[in-house]
Scaffold this active site. Structure first.
Site, short mmCIF file in Angstrom:
data_model
loop_
_atom_site.label_atom_id
_atom_site.label_comp_id
_atom_site.label_asym_id
_atom_site.label_seq_id
_atom_site.Cartn_x
_atom_site.Cartn_y
_atom_site.Cartn_z
N ASP A 1 0.81 -1.22 0.00
CA ASP A 1 0.00 0.00 0.00
C ASP A 1 0.84 1.27 0.00
O ASP A 1 0.44 2.30 0.55
CB ASP A 1 -0.96 0.02 1.21
CG ASP A 1 -1.88 -1.17 1.21
OD1 ASP A 1 -2.20 -1.67 0.12
OD2 ASP A 1 -2.29 -1.60 2.31
N LYS B 1 1.81 2.17 -5.21
CA LYS B 1 2.35 1.64 -6.47
C LYS B 1 1.43 1.97 -7.64
O LYS B 1 1.87 2.38 -8.72
CB LYS B 1 2.53 0.12 -6.37
CG LYS B 1 3.51 -0.31 -5.29
CD LYS B 1 3.55 -1.82 -5.11
CE LYS B 1 2.31 -2.40 -4.47
NZ LYS B 1 2.12 -2.04 -3.06
N GLY C 1 -4.59 -4.19 -3.78
CA GLY C 1 -5.58 -3.15 -4.07
C GLY C 1 -4.81 -1.92 -4.45
O GLY C 1 -4.15 -1.32 -3.60
N HIS C 2 -4.79 -1.58 -5.72
CA HIS C 2 -3.98 -0.46 -6.22
C HIS C 2 -4.91 0.67 -6.65
O HIS C 2 -5.72 0.49 -7.56
CB HIS C 2 -3.09 -0.92 -7.38
CG HIS C 2 -2.10 -1.98 -6.98
ND1 HIS C 2 -1.23 -2.57 -7.85
CD2 HIS C 2 -1.82 -2.54 -5.77
CE1 HIS C 2 -0.46 -3.45 -7.20
NE2 HIS C 2 -0.82 -3.45 -5.94
N GLN D 1 1.99 -6.04 -3.39
CA GLN D 1 2.42 -6.16 -2.00
C GLN D 1 3.70 -5.34 -1.78
O GLN D 1 3.97 -4.44 -2.57
CB GLN D 1 2.64 -7.64 -1.61
CG GLN D 1 1.36 -8.46 -1.48
CD GLN D 1 0.70 -8.83 -2.79
OE1 GLN D 1 1.32 -9.42 -3.64
NE2 GLN D 1 -0.56 -8.50 -2.94
P1 GDP Z 1 -0.75 0.36 -3.61
O1 GDP Z 1 -1.36 -0.91 -3.16
O2 GDP Z 1 0.72 0.41 -3.38
O3 GDP Z 1 -1.10 0.73 -5.03
O4 GDP Z 1 -1.38 1.51 -2.68
P2 GDP Z 1 -2.92 1.64 -2.22
O5 GDP Z 1 -3.72 2.13 -3.36
O6 GDP Z 1 -3.37 0.41 -1.54
O7 GDP Z 1 -2.79 2.70 -1.08
C1 GDP Z 1 -2.24 3.97 -1.29
C2 GDP Z 1 -3.30 5.00 -0.93
O8 GDP Z 1 -2.69 6.28 -0.87
C3 GDP Z 1 -4.40 5.13 -1.98
O9 GDP Z 1 -5.57 5.55 -1.34
C4 GDP Z 1 -3.87 6.24 -2.88
O10 GDP Z 1 -4.90 6.93 -3.57
C5 GDP Z 1 -3.22 7.14 -1.88
N1 GDP Z 1 -2.06 7.91 -2.37
C6 GDP Z 1 -1.06 7.52 -3.21
N2 GDP Z 1 -0.12 8.48 -3.31
C7 GDP Z 1 -0.54 9.50 -2.50
C8 GDP Z 1 0.03 10.76 -2.15
O11 GDP Z 1 1.10 11.15 -2.57
N3 GDP Z 1 -0.70 11.52 -1.25
C9 GDP Z 1 -1.90 11.12 -0.73
N4 GDP Z 1 -2.51 11.91 0.13
N5 GDP Z 1 -2.44 9.94 -1.06
C10 GDP Z 1 -1.76 9.13 -1.91
P1 IMO Z 2 -0.87 -4.14 -2.29
O1 IMO Z 2 -0.44 -4.71 -3.63
C1 IMO Z 2 -0.93 -4.51 2.05
C2 IMO Z 2 -0.92 -8.55 3.69
C3 IMO Z 2 -2.20 -8.93 4.43
C4 IMO Z 2 -1.63 -9.88 5.47
C5 IMO Z 2 -0.54 -10.62 4.69
C6 IMO Z 2 -0.99 -11.95 4.13
O2 IMO Z 2 -2.16 -3.45 -2.32
O3 IMO Z 2 0.24 -3.35 -1.68
P2 IMO Z 2 -2.56 -12.61 2.07
O4 IMO Z 2 -4.00 -12.32 1.83
O5 IMO Z 2 -1.65 -12.13 1.01
O6 IMO Z 2 -2.31 -14.04 2.41
O7 IMO Z 2 -2.21 -11.80 3.44
O8 IMO Z 2 -0.18 -9.76 3.63
N1 IMO Z 2 -1.12 -8.07 2.32
C7 IMO Z 2 -1.09 -6.78 1.96
N2 IMO Z 2 -0.95 -5.67 2.73
N3 IMO Z 2 -1.03 -4.41 0.71
C8 IMO Z 2 -1.13 -5.50 -0.06
O9 IMO Z 2 -1.12 -5.45 -1.40
C9 IMO Z 2 -1.21 -6.76 0.57
N4 IMO Z 2 -1.34 -8.03 0.12
C10 IMO Z 2 -1.27 -8.81 1.20
O10 IMO Z 2 -2.80 -7.80 5.01
O11 IMO Z 2 -1.00 -9.16 6.50
MG MG Z 3 -2.84 -1.59 -1.82
#
Ligand code: GDP
Ligand code: IMO
Ligand code: MG
Length: 427
Positions: free
Chosen positions: A21, A24, A48-49, A227
């Site tokens: 998270d 990416k 979840g991206h 991840q």
């Molecule tokens: P990912 O799994 O690495 O793609 O990241 P996620 O989407 O799960 O979580 C990142 C969260 O931060 C999302 O809600 C994005 O919209 C948000 N986000 C990403 N870059 C920024 C930033 O520079 N500032 C803020 N405020 N939010 C951001």
């Molecule tokens: P993105 O791509 C954050 C974490 C879960 C748990 C552990 C194992 O959005 O960055 P799983 O369901 O993979 O067996 O869970 O890994 N986890 C993540 N945490 N971002 C993710 O993906 C994750 N994918 C798995 O919360 O701790």
């Molecule tokens: Mg994510």
């Protein structure tokens, strides 16, 4: 952006350096128009991206995060684990937004299928672990990879022979029912896959051949990590990890491309740290300040909605990721979230019984005894929303970025200053 891409070369990987998270998806979306093909090599719908544009939020799970743009082809490689109904629904939802998706996605014949029974086993095993639970996303990731490694997995190519598919599902359900005392229903499992089979079948192909031909033809590829490196099955905080190789090695095995085809690697690091689920987190702020950062950063899971644990930037974690993966440049994300804090800390070193450690210890005992060395930076008041260049940032925000750069000894070439896809500064 152009200068960064020139420096990184033909095929670029985007990897999470923390516990996932990191943001990416946002960078993949921003860079996507410069690439011909964007690939997912590991994981599944545990990812979840998020991309936010004009106030609208899109969350990508298995479909590559480049799909809001018209041109790149998306590849879901052999190293991923894919639920057929979930992929079908993800495509359908995106197409309801007027996007052309199915005709631009290629799914490896060798990717393993996540069945509904894998999700049931995931939930069952988590329940049995009690307070030792991993806190998985319950998307069936671990059980699907377990079947793969046990050489009893069912792959996407098995969708082509339904008689054999039913036979394999029946065998696997019987096996798990016997071992786990569950009552998995093979007919039900077969039926839900069959409901979506026709939609997914045209996506299937030999993606390894497609990608290697593309590399030789000079096409530009982006490898979208899922991840984070500290969730890696080998290098993460085992057993509180996911079940795949989330680092650079996972790209080669998960797509069938040579290591030398990866010309540049961008590591994504949040300006602080978050983690969902259980497991050690040395720089965690389990207090009011952590709650403040959670609220300011909207730190709730994109896949499960769970509150993310928050803490200071951990340079031991990020340095380990940089070293192990050969990361060339960092995209520091969510710097805006730190606005308003009087001071900001960075974990720089760990010591256990006076010995320096270069990774997070895995036992509870060691984590309790761990001594963490912090460096403190002064905060800044102003919000960063209007900043378009590095020089626009408040002086203390600039000093924080430069200070981090020194600690991680890697250039920070992109900085996130807001959630919108345009809130991104390149330098
Ligand atoms: P990912 O799994 O690495 O793609 O990241 P996620 O989407 O799960 O979580 C990142 C969260 O931060 C999302 O809600 C994005 O919209 C948000 N986000 C990403 N870059 C920024 C930033 O520079 N500032 C803020 N405020 N939010 C951001
Ligand atoms: P993105 O791509 C954050 C974490 C879960 C748990 C552990 C194992 O959005 O960055 P799983 O369901 O993979 O067996 O869970 O890994 N986890 C993540 N945490 N971002 C993710 O993906 C994750 N994918 C798995 O919360 O701790
Ligand atoms: Mg994510």
């Amino acid at each position: 952006m152009k200068k960064l891409l020139n420096d990184l070369g033909q095929n670029v990987a985007i990897l999470g350096t923390q516990w996932g998270d990191e943001g990416k998806g946002k960078l993949v979306d921003a860079l996507a128009p410069n690439f011909d093909i964007v690939c997912r090599s590991a994981g599944g719908a545990n990812a979840g991206h998020t991309i936010v544009t004009e106030g609208k939020k899109f969350v990508f799970h298995v479909v590559p995060s480049s799909m809001l743009h018209a041109s790149p082809i998306g590849v879901i490689g052999n190293g991923t684990v894919v639920s057929i109904p979930d992929l079908s629904k993800e495509i359908e939802e995106l197409e309801q937004n007027g996007l052309e998706i199915a005709s631009r996605i290629k799914l490896s014949l060798r990717a393993h299928i996540i069945f509904d029974f894998h999700k049931k086993i995931d939930a069952e095993l988590e329940g049995r672990k009690g307070d030792q639970k991993i806190g998985t996303t319950c998307r069936g990731i671990g059980p699907a990879y377990t079947d793969k490694i046990s050489r009893m997995g069912i792959r996407c190519e098995d969708l082509l022979d339904t008689e054999l598919l039913l036979e394999k599902i029946t065998q696997n359900c019987e096996f798990h029912n016997k071992n786990l005392g569950m009552s998995l229903d093979s007919k039900h499992e077969f039926d839900i896959v069959m409901e979506h089979r026709e939609k997914i079948k045209p996506l299937l192909s030999d993606t390894r051949k497609f990608l290697n031909d593309a590399i030789h033809a000079g096409k530009k590829l982006m490898f979208e990590g899922a991840q984070g490196f500290f969730l890696d099955i080998d290098h993460g905080t085992y057993p509180f990890v996911t079940s795949s190789s989330t680092g650079v090695g996972g790209i080669c095995t998960g797509l069938g491309v040579p290591p030398k085809s990866i010309s540049g690697i961008i590591g994504i690091a949040k300006a602080y740290t978050t983690r969902v689920g259980s497991g050690p987190f040395p720089s965690e702020l389990d207090d009011q300040l952590g709650e403040q950062i959670r609220q300011a950063g909207g730190e709730f899971g994109a896949t499960t909605g769970r509150p993310r644990r928050c803490g200071w930037f951990d340079a031991v974690v990020v340095n380990n990721s940089i070293e192990t993966n050969g990361i060339d440049a960092i995209n520091l994300t969510k710097l805006d979230v730190l606005s308003g804090l009087p001071e900001i800390k960075v974990a720089t070193k760990y010591f256990l019984d006076d010995t320096e450690l270069f990774t997070v210890p895995t036992t509870r005992k060691a984590n309790r005894k761990l001594k963490i060395q912090y460096e403190t930076f002064p905060g800044w008041e102003d919000s960063l929303g209007q900043c378009k260049t590095f020089e626009d940032l408040p002086k203390n925000a600039q000093a924080y970025v430069l200070g981090l750069e020194k600690i991680i000894q890697t250039p920070i070439r992109a900085i996130g200053v807001g959630q919108d896809r345009n809130d991104l500064i390149f330098r």
